[in-house]
Design a protein around this motif. Sequence first.
Motif, PDB file in Angstrom:
ATOM      1  N   GLU A   1       0.954  -1.218  -0.104  1.00 22.31           N
ATOM      2  CA  GLU A   1       0.024  -0.089   0.084  1.00 22.31           C
ATOM      3  C   GLU A   1       0.876   1.292  -0.128  1.00 22.31           C
ATOM      4  OE1 GLU A   1       1.117  -1.577   2.668  1.00 22.31           O
ATOM      5  OE2 GLU A   1       1.161  -0.084   4.387  1.00 22.31           O
ATOM      6  N   THR A   2       0.344   2.241  -0.420  1.00 22.56           N
ATOM      7  CA  THR A   2       0.809   3.690  -0.480  1.00 22.56           C
ATOM      8  C   THR A   2       0.517   4.123   0.993  1.00 22.56           C
ATOM      9  OG1 THR A   2      -1.197   5.011  -0.908  1.00 22.56           O
ATOM     10  CG2 THR A   2       0.242   4.284  -2.795  1.00 22.56           C
ATOM     11  N   GLN A   3       1.722   5.455   1.347  1.00 24.67           N
ATOM     12  CA  GLN A   3       1.657   5.963   2.830  1.00 24.67           C
ATOM     13  C   GLN A   3       0.069   6.395   2.899  1.00 24.67           C
ATOM     14  OE1 GLN A   3       2.761   6.133   5.783  1.00 24.67           O
ATOM     15  NE2 GLN A   3       4.520   7.358   5.005  1.00 24.67           N
ATOM     16  N   GLU A   4      -0.513   6.746   1.932  1.00 19.63           N
ATOM     17  CA  GLU A   4      -2.002   7.580   1.865  1.00 19.63           C
ATOM     18  C   GLU A   4      -2.908   6.260   2.413  1.00 19.63           C
ATOM     19  OE1 GLU A   4      -2.540  10.575   1.663  1.00 19.63           O
ATOM     20  OE2 GLU A   4      -4.849  10.663   1.602  1.00 19.63           O
ATOM     21  N   GLU A   5      -2.833   5.193   1.758  1.00 19.51           N
ATOM     22  CA  GLU A   5      -3.699   3.916   2.052  1.00 19.51           C
ATOM     23  C   GLU A   5      -3.476   3.513   3.362  1.00 19.51           C
ATOM     24  OE1 GLU A   5      -3.789   2.726  -2.501  1.00 19.51           O
ATOM     25  OE2 GLU A   5      -2.189   1.880  -1.292  1.00 19.51           O
ATOM     26  N   ARG A   6      -2.139   3.615   3.690  1.00 22.43           N
ATOM     27  CA  ARG A   6      -1.897   3.162   5.280  1.00 22.43           C
ATOM     28  C   ARG A   6      -2.409   3.960   6.175  1.00 22.43           C
ATOM     29  NH1 ARG A   6       1.945   1.507   9.094  1.00 22.43           N
ATOM     30  NH2 ARG A   6       2.668   3.381  10.329  1.00 22.43           N
ATOM     31  N   LYS A   7      -2.471   5.346   5.932  1.00 28.78           N
ATOM     32  CA  LYS A   7      -3.300   6.370   6.811  1.00 28.78           C
ATOM     33  C   LYS A   7      -4.689   6.048   7.088  1.00 28.78           C
ATOM     34  CE  LYS A   7      -0.098  10.306   6.742  1.00 28.78           C
ATOM     35  NZ  LYS A   7      -0.002  11.446   5.750  1.00 28.78           N
ATOM     36  N   ASN A   8      -5.078   5.651   5.941  1.00 29.43           N
ATOM     37  CA  ASN A   8      -6.860   5.407   5.993  1.00 29.43           C
ATOM     38  C   ASN A   8      -7.207   3.954   6.341  1.00 29.43           C
ATOM     39  OD1 ASN A   8      -7.003   8.047   4.730  1.00 29.43           O
ATOM     40  ND2 ASN A   8      -6.960   7.378   2.643  1.00 29.43           N
ATOM     41  N   ASN A   9      -6.176   3.322   6.807  1.00 23.01           N
ATOM     42  CA  ASN A   9      -6.155   1.820   7.202  1.00 23.01           C
ATOM     43  C   ASN A   9      -6.822   1.014   6.248  1.00 23.01           C
ATOM     44  OD1 ASN A   9      -5.569   1.195   9.960  1.00 23.01           O
ATOM     45  ND2 ASN A   9      -7.455   2.767  10.805  1.00 23.01           N
ATOM     46  N   GLU A  10      -6.108   1.171   5.190  1.00 23.39           N
ATOM     47  CA  GLU A  10      -6.511   0.272   3.993  1.00 23.39           C
ATOM     48  C   GLU A  10      -5.725  -0.874   3.477  1.00 23.39           C
ATOM     49  OE1 GLU A  10      -9.093   3.839   1.429  1.00 23.39           O
ATOM     50  OE2 GLU A  10      -7.057   3.438   1.139  1.00 23.39           O
ATOM     51  N   THR A  11      -4.737  -0.998   4.291  1.00 24.14           N
ATOM     52  CA  THR A  11      -3.508  -1.849   3.750  1.00 24.14           C
ATOM     53  C   THR A  11      -4.054  -3.082   3.464  1.00 24.14           C
ATOM     54  OG1 THR A  11      -1.953  -0.650   5.183  1.00 24.14           O
ATOM     55  CG2 THR A  11      -1.128  -2.960   4.626  1.00 24.14           C
ATOM     56  N   ILE A  12      -4.934  -3.770   4.391  1.00 23.91           N
ATOM     57  CA  ILE A  12      -5.179  -4.966   3.999  1.00 23.91           C
ATOM     58  C   ILE A  12      -6.136  -5.206   2.763  1.00 23.91           C
ATOM     59  CG2 ILE A  12      -6.642  -7.427   5.144  1.00 23.91           C
ATOM     60  CD1 ILE A  12      -4.993  -6.864   7.587  1.00 23.91           C
ATOM     61  N   GLU A  13      -7.138  -4.541   2.824  1.00 22.13           N
ATOM     62  CA  GLU A  13      -8.001  -4.169   1.734  1.00 22.13           C
ATOM     63  C   GLU A  13      -7.362  -4.034   0.392  1.00 22.13           C
ATOM     64  OE1 GLU A  13     -11.142  -0.981   0.338  1.00 22.13           O
ATOM     65  OE2 GLU A  13     -10.888  -1.286   2.504  1.00 22.13           O
ATOM     66  N   ILE A  14      -6.369  -3.207   0.120  1.00 22.56           N
ATOM     67  CA  ILE A  14      -5.506  -3.003  -1.060  1.00 22.56           C
ATOM     68  C   ILE A  14      -4.631  -4.241  -1.311  1.00 22.56           C
ATOM     69  CG2 ILE A  14      -3.331  -1.842  -1.904  1.00 22.56           C
ATOM     70  CD1 ILE A  14      -5.952   0.050  -1.953  1.00 22.56           C
ATOM     71  N   CYS A  15      -4.009  -4.871  -0.462  1.00 27.20           N
ATOM     72  CA  CYS A  15      -3.376  -6.085  -0.767  1.00 27.20           C
ATOM     73  C   CYS A  15      -4.192  -7.103  -1.104  1.00 27.20           C
ATOM     74  CB  CYS A  15      -2.568  -6.542   0.572  1.00 27.20           C
ATOM     75  SG  CYS A  15      -1.261  -5.601   1.006  1.00 27.20           S
ATOM     76  N   LYS A  16      -5.455  -7.161  -0.767  1.00 26.12           N
ATOM     77  CA  LYS A  16      -6.322  -8.349  -0.986  1.00 26.12           C
ATOM     78  C   LYS A  16      -7.003  -8.141  -2.488  1.00 26.12           C
ATOM     79  CE  LYS A  16      -8.686  -9.774   3.370  1.00 26.12           C
ATOM     80  NZ  LYS A  16      -9.563  -9.678   4.234  1.00 26.12           N
ATOM     81  N   LYS A  17      -7.194  -6.627  -2.879  1.00 29.78           N
ATOM     82  CA  LYS A  17      -7.465  -6.362  -4.050  1.00 29.78           C
ATOM     83  C   LYS A  17      -6.353  -6.818  -5.171  1.00 29.78           C
ATOM     84  CE  LYS A  17     -10.513  -2.501  -4.022  1.00 29.78           C
ATOM     85  NZ  LYS A  17     -10.548  -1.123  -3.879  1.00 29.78           N
ATOM     86  N   GLN A  18      -5.013  -6.631  -4.774  1.00 32.51           N
ATOM     87  CA  GLN A  18      -3.986  -6.977  -5.881  1.00 32.51           C
ATOM     88  C   GLN A  18      -3.881  -8.574  -5.706  1.00 32.51           C
ATOM     89  OE1 GLN A  18      -0.911  -4.932  -3.469  1.00 32.51           O
ATOM     90  NE2 GLN A  18      -1.219  -3.134  -4.932  1.00 32.51           N
ATOM     91  N   ILE A  19      -4.161  -9.302  -4.749  1.00 32.17           N
ATOM     92  CA  ILE A  19      -4.128 -10.804  -4.856  1.00 32.17           C
ATOM     93  C   ILE A  19      -5.370 -11.003  -5.789  1.00 32.17           C
ATOM     94  CG2 ILE A  19      -4.690 -12.806  -3.157  1.00 32.17           C
ATOM     95  CD1 ILE A  19      -3.062 -11.492  -0.983  1.00 32.17           C
TER      96      ILE A  19
END
Length: 253
Positions: free
Chosen positions: A131-149
């Motif tokens: 995830e990007t810094q912005e996505e991390r700040k928004n608590n989106e890390t796991i969601e973003i990684c799942k999307k990539q998967i």
Amino acid sequence: MKLPLVIANWKLNGNKETFSLLLNFLEKNQEKIEKKCNLSISPSYVYLYKFKKIIKKHKYLTLSAQNVDIHLSGSFTGEVSALMLKDMSVKNVLIGHSERRINHYESQHLISKKFFLLKNCNLTPVLCIGETQEERKNNETIEICKKQIDFIFQSKDKNVFNDTVIAYEPIWSIGTGKSADPKEVQFILGSLRNYIRKKMLYSLNNFYLLYGGSINENNIDSFCKRKDIDGFLLGNACLNFDSFFKILEKISK
Ligand code: PGA
């Protein structure tokens, strides 16, 4: 026992001398590393041939490529195919590294094409996500990684992640000297492993989850022995052989 996998990515660094020194270094330290860790060297394409002989001699060592084209042959000036990589005894191929996603505008679609092409050629895709810094700040890390998967799961084959590697590399951490918190990484990787397990039709085999992002000789200890961290993708840390070796020693403990 599953040994940790360490992929050392030289990116656009090194020259003939660097890689000759590295070869000597690997021969000299072979006994200390083998049986404790699986090491994969990832130089620029043009130096892969230098490692071919030594790779055959040492079981703990493999070669990784930093990229691959989506075609096997043809009029594609400047590209390198999976078959050429096989000719050089490459085993793993990095795909989706954020430096390629950002600098070369590589899309999820292109990355998943590379993923399946590699699997068809019996090469191991190392899918980089994060995830990007912005996505991390928004608590989106796991969601973003799942999307990539999920992009990869869109194929018909529900066992796609057998014989593959995923490297979780937060974009904000790559090359910045700011590594992620090891506890957080453990949590993220644990969640992703469960997510993939649940989606697979059968059991998940020969699958590695790596962490990458500003690993160095001082922080490596706090990442080792975490249940869901199967190994590391190193960047800057492998440029200095002393600290590279210290990291390998600590991983091999
Ligand atoms: P870094 O790079 O260790 O220099 O942060 C990691 C990577 O790009 O894989």
